[in-house]
Design an enzyme around this catalytic site. Structure first.
Site, PDB file in Angstrom:
ATOM      1  N   CYS A 156       0.629  -1.834  -0.145  1.00 32.89           N
ATOM      2  CA  CYS A 156      -0.126  -0.192   0.286  1.00 32.89           C
ATOM      3  C   CYS A 156       0.894   0.841   0.138  1.00 32.89           C
ATOM      4  O   CYS A 156       0.148   2.335   0.076  1.00 32.89           O
ATOM      5  CB  CYS A 156      -0.872  -0.321   1.024  1.00 32.89           C
ATOM      6  SG  CYS A 156      -2.286  -0.948   0.994  1.00 32.89           S
TER       7      CYS A 156
HETATM    8  N1  COA Z   1     -19.146  -9.329  10.252  1.00 34.71           N
HETATM    9  C1  COA Z   1     -19.498  -9.619  11.705  1.00 34.71           C
HETATM   10  N2  COA Z   1     -18.285 -10.055  12.594  1.00 34.71           N
HETATM   11  C2  COA Z   1     -17.450 -10.067  11.968  1.00 34.71           C
HETATM   12  C3  COA Z   1     -17.348  -9.536  10.524  1.00 34.71           C
HETATM   13  C4  COA Z   1     -17.599  -9.915   9.831  1.00 34.71           C
HETATM   14  N3  COA Z   1     -18.461  -8.700   8.750  1.00 34.71           N
HETATM   15  N4  COA Z   1     -15.691  -9.930  10.711  1.00 34.71           N
HETATM   16  C5  COA Z   1     -15.188 -10.370  11.890  1.00 34.71           C
HETATM   17  N5  COA Z   1     -15.802  -9.784  13.216  1.00 34.71           N
HETATM   18  C6  COA Z   1     -16.217  -9.783  14.173  1.00 34.71           C
HETATM   19  C7  COA Z   1     -15.308 -10.764  14.620  1.00 34.71           C
HETATM   20  O1  COA Z   1     -15.107 -12.596  14.260  1.00 34.71           O
HETATM   21  C8  COA Z   1     -14.398 -10.646  16.743  1.00 34.71           C
HETATM   22  O2  COA Z   1     -16.092 -11.333  16.691  1.00 34.71           O
HETATM   23  P1  COA Z   1     -15.944 -11.521  18.822  1.00 34.71           P
HETATM   24  O3  COA Z   1     -15.213 -10.494  19.488  1.00 34.71           O
HETATM   25  O4  COA Z   1     -17.166 -12.686  18.935  1.00 34.71           O
HETATM   26  O5  COA Z   1     -14.054 -12.527  18.741  1.00 34.71           O
HETATM   27  C9  COA Z   1     -15.280  -9.323  16.096  1.00 34.71           C
HETATM   28  O6  COA Z   1     -16.226  -9.074  14.902  1.00 34.71           O
HETATM   29  C10 COA Z   1     -13.900  -8.106  15.960  1.00 34.71           C
HETATM   30  O7  COA Z   1     -13.111  -9.332  14.975  1.00 34.71           O
HETATM   31  P2  COA Z   1     -11.811  -8.046  14.812  1.00 34.71           P
HETATM   32  O8  COA Z   1     -11.698  -9.315  13.487  1.00 34.71           O
HETATM   33  O9  COA Z   1     -11.086  -8.071  15.777  1.00 34.71           O
HETATM   34  O10 COA Z   1     -12.397  -6.713  13.732  1.00 34.71           O
HETATM   35  P3  COA Z   1     -11.454  -5.167  14.241  1.00 34.71           P
HETATM   36  O11 COA Z   1     -12.317  -4.190  15.662  1.00 34.71           O
HETATM   37  O12 COA Z   1      -9.967  -5.783  14.631  1.00 34.71           O
HETATM   38  O13 COA Z   1     -11.590  -4.860  12.646  1.00 34.71           O
HETATM   39  C11 COA Z   1     -10.564  -4.924  10.631  1.00 34.71           C
HETATM   40  C12 COA Z   1     -10.795  -5.691  11.588  1.00 34.71           C
HETATM   41  C13 COA Z   1      -9.419  -5.757   9.671  1.00 34.71           C
HETATM   42  C14 COA Z   1     -11.294  -3.743   9.618  1.00 34.71           C
HETATM   43  C15 COA Z   1      -9.419  -4.255  11.110  1.00 34.71           C
HETATM   44  O14 COA Z   1      -8.921  -4.557  12.442  1.00 34.71           O
HETATM   45  C16 COA Z   1      -8.436  -3.457  10.584  1.00 34.71           C
HETATM   46  O15 COA Z   1      -8.483  -2.607   9.621  1.00 34.71           O
HETATM   47  N6  COA Z   1      -7.188  -3.101  10.615  1.00 34.71           N
HETATM   48  C17 COA Z   1      -6.263  -2.534  10.486  1.00 34.71           C
HETATM   49  C18 COA Z   1      -5.748  -3.773   9.093  1.00 34.71           C
HETATM   50  C19 COA Z   1      -4.944  -2.398   8.152  1.00 34.71           C
HETATM   51  O16 COA Z   1      -4.515  -1.233   7.996  1.00 34.71           O
HETATM   52  N7  COA Z   1      -4.647  -3.078   6.596  1.00 34.71           N
HETATM   53  C20 COA Z   1      -3.710  -2.746   5.856  1.00 34.71           C
HETATM   54  C21 COA Z   1      -3.992  -2.973   4.784  1.00 34.71           C
HETATM   55  S1  COA Z   1      -3.413  -1.896   3.132  1.00 34.71           S
END
Ligand code: COA
Length: 374
Positions: A156
């Protein structure tokens, strides 16, 4: 000594947009079908039931509301969940080159440049369509540009690394005017069957004209004052697709041959890395965060951007201090900070400072200090 400037930008936006509701409906149909088909194994405990996705989670966790894509039907078809992008013959323009050329033509028009004014093309993005010939050379050929062209892949941060490469080419006298193109057809590396990440990416292409201030003929260009680049190895964002996959055919189509990430770890590790980089970059240049009118941050997650901007500024940023475009575009990989710049720079006054910063897989990060010219 040459003073490189960004004289103009161009943006290609694909024709189709997918809302969270549409994406979630398709995903949840896939989940229901899978669970029905595997009901006996799920009951016996040999297969784990899949969990549904939700629009509320996506918006709260990421700030994404929709994304543009090259093909909507293939992605939303629960039986396919993959874009339909027909293969083209070698005599036709590749699709990745096509979107890059569209953005490039817009940037060239805005910078008032003809093909003969440009002497290098840097195509910098996360995913290349093929190994060779370089995509950049195809773009160079289609636009009728002379000189030389090459590809760069740095996750990215690719686009901002690409700009800094153009700056170095200009400062070294290797080129006078460089086209940097960032075609991001991210739907190709997405696993639309994966609940944790099926909503993350969108498609787009951006382009920039970087040249010496002495040849720039348009108003409102941005001087590239200085840059900081940083990389630090991490497996937390990974895609194992590559030319050796066929040598281990039993794993050639495993999910790790698409985008995978440990989102929470990325969030935790990248926020301090990037905010420290921005603060020390400004300090090295004799500025404080208060001197910066705008930050054009990489667009992966709005909560992440808010936290980075808060750590830098010491308070909540306003929308104009750190513009968000990912609600409409989602994460467009290396193009995200360029889209934010493209849409939010006209209102700055001559002399105003801004900072462009990208970060992602690698980890790779880059910040550029920019100053608006008259
Ligand atoms: N729908 C509903 N629930 C979901 C889900 C979905 N699509 N995907 C995950 N969940 C649930 C998980 O199972 C988890 O449930 P639990 O608390 O019962 O275990 C909960 O939601 C939280 O999941 P988590 O993965 O910890 O969410 P998060 O708040 O970390 O958000 C991202 C996920 C990916 C949006 C976030 O971590 C992120 O953007 N991180 C940075 C990524 C980044 O910058 N990457 C660079 C790429 S270039």
């Amino acid at each position: 000594m040459a003073q490189p400037v960004i004289s103009a930008t161009g943006l290609y936006t694909p024709p189709h947009s997918i809302s969270n509701d549409e994406l979630v409906e398709s995903f949840n149909t896939f989940v229901a079908n899978f669970n029905k088909e595997h009901a006996a194994e799920i009951e016996a405990g040999t297969v784990e039931a899949l969990l549904p996705s939700s629009t509320a989670f996506i918006e709260k966790a990421s700030g994404i509301k929709s994304r543009y894509v090259m093909d909507k039907d293939g992605i939303l078809d629960p039986e396919r969940m993959c874009p339909c992008i027909p293969e083209r013959s070698n005599d036709e323009l590749s699709i990745l080159a096509e979107v890059a050329v569209d953005a490039a033509r817009k940037a060239m028009k805005a910078a008032d440049k003809k093909p003969e004014d440009i002497d290098a093309v840097v195509l910098a993005c996360s995913n290349l369509q093929r190994a060779y010939p370089a995509m950049a050379i195809e773009v160079q050929n289609e636009l009728g540009i002379g000189g030389f062209a090459f590809d760069m892949v740095v996750g990215c941060a690719s686009a901002v690394y690409g700009i800094q490469m153009a700056v170095d080419l200009i400062r070294n006298g290797t080129a006078k005017c460089v086209l940097v193109a960032n075609p991001e057809i991210t739907c190709g590396h997405m696993n639309y069957r994966e609940r944790d990440s099926h909503f993350i990416f969108g498609d787009v292409a951006t382009a920039l004209i970087i040249e010496d201030a002495a040849t720039c003929t348009v108003n409102g260009a941005f001087e590239i004052v200085s840059a900081r680049l940083k990389s630090q190895f991490s497996n937390n964002i990974r895609n194992n697709f590559g030319f050796l996959n066929r040598c281990a055919e039993e794993h050639a189509h495993d999910p790790d041959k698409l985008f995978v990430q440990e989102g929470r770890k990325v969030f935790r590790e990248v926020v301090p890395l990037v905010s420290d980089m921005i603060v020390s970059h400004l300090k090295d240049e004799g500025f404080t965060p208060g001197d910066i009118k705008r930050m054009w941050l990489h667009q992966a997650n709005c909560n992440m951007n808010d936290l980075i901007a808060k750590k830098v500024l010491g308070r909540e940023p306003t929308q104009l201090e750190s513009p968000v475009i990912l609600d409409e575009y989602a994460n467009t990989s290396s193009a995200g900070s360029i889209i934010a710049f493209h849409k939010y720079h006209d209102d700055l006054a001559p002399g105003d400072l801004g900072l462009m910063c990208a970060f992602g897989a690698g980890y790779s990060a880059a910040s550029l200090l920019l100053k608006k010219r008259a």
